[in-house]
Design a protein around this motif. Structure first.
Motif: not given
Length: 157
Positions: A55-57, A61-63, A68-70
C-alpha cells in the motif's frame, strides 16, 4: 528483449503479483544483456520496492505518476499535450501495434509507456532500439524529473 517487459511491469501500477513474481523478475534482470551497473541498480530497485508495504508502494506510485502531467506515463502527453495531433499519433501507434499482431483493449491508451515497452519487447533488439531512440528525449526528460525529486524510479528510464 525480456528486460523491456520487466521494466514495463515495474513501471505499471504495483500490485501483489509483482511481489509474488519477484524471483522471476530478478532472474530476468540478472540474465539480461545490460550494463552491470544498471543491472545492480535494477536489482536494488526491485529489492527496495518489493520489500516495502504494498500500500505504501502504491501510494508513492500514485503521488509520482498519477497526479499531474510532469511525470505522466503517456508518451504523447509530453509531445502533443491535449492537441488534436495527439489523437492522430495514437491512431498511428495503434496501426503499428496491429501490424505487429498486438491488439489492445479499447480502454487502453496506446502511448502508455508500460504498454509501449511491452510492445517493444516483441520487436527484436534493432527495432526496439530504433523505437527507443525516437522517444529518447521523453524518456530522458522523465528520468531527469524523477532524479530531481529523488525517486528511485529514475533507474527504470
Amino acid at each position: 528483449m525480456q528486460i523491456l517487459k520487466v521494466i514495463a511491469y515495474l513501471l505499471d501500477y504495483p500490485d501483489q503479483s509483482l511481489v509474488e513474481h519477484r524471483a522471476d523478475i530478478e532472474g530476468i534482470v540478472e540474465a539480461a544483456d545490460i550494463d552491470p551497473g544498471l543491472r545492480q541498480n535494477l536489482l536494488t530497485f526491485i529489492d527496495h520496492r518489493a520489500s516495502q508495504d504494498l500500500m505504501q508502494w502504491q501510494s508513492e506510485y500514485d503521488g509520482l505518476f498519477e497526479r499531474g502531467r510532469s511525470l505522466a506515463l503517456w508518451l504523447f502527453e509530453h509531445v502533443h499535450g491535449e492537441s488534436r495531433d495527439r489523437g492522430q499519433a495514437m491512431v498511428d501507434l495503434v496501426d503499428q501495434y496491429r501490424q505487429a499482431c498486438l491488439e489492445i483493449s479499447q480502454h487502453e491508451l496506446p502511448d502508455y509507456l508500460p504498454l509501449f515497452l511491452e510492445f517493444l519487447s516483441t520487436q527484436g533488439r534493432a527495432n526496439a532500439q530504433s523505437w527507443l531512440m525516437d522517444f529518447e528525449h521523453i524518456l530522458a526528460l522523465l528520468q531527469c524529473r524523477l532524479e530531481k525529486c529523488g525517486s528511485d524510479y529514475a533507474v527504470l528510464f
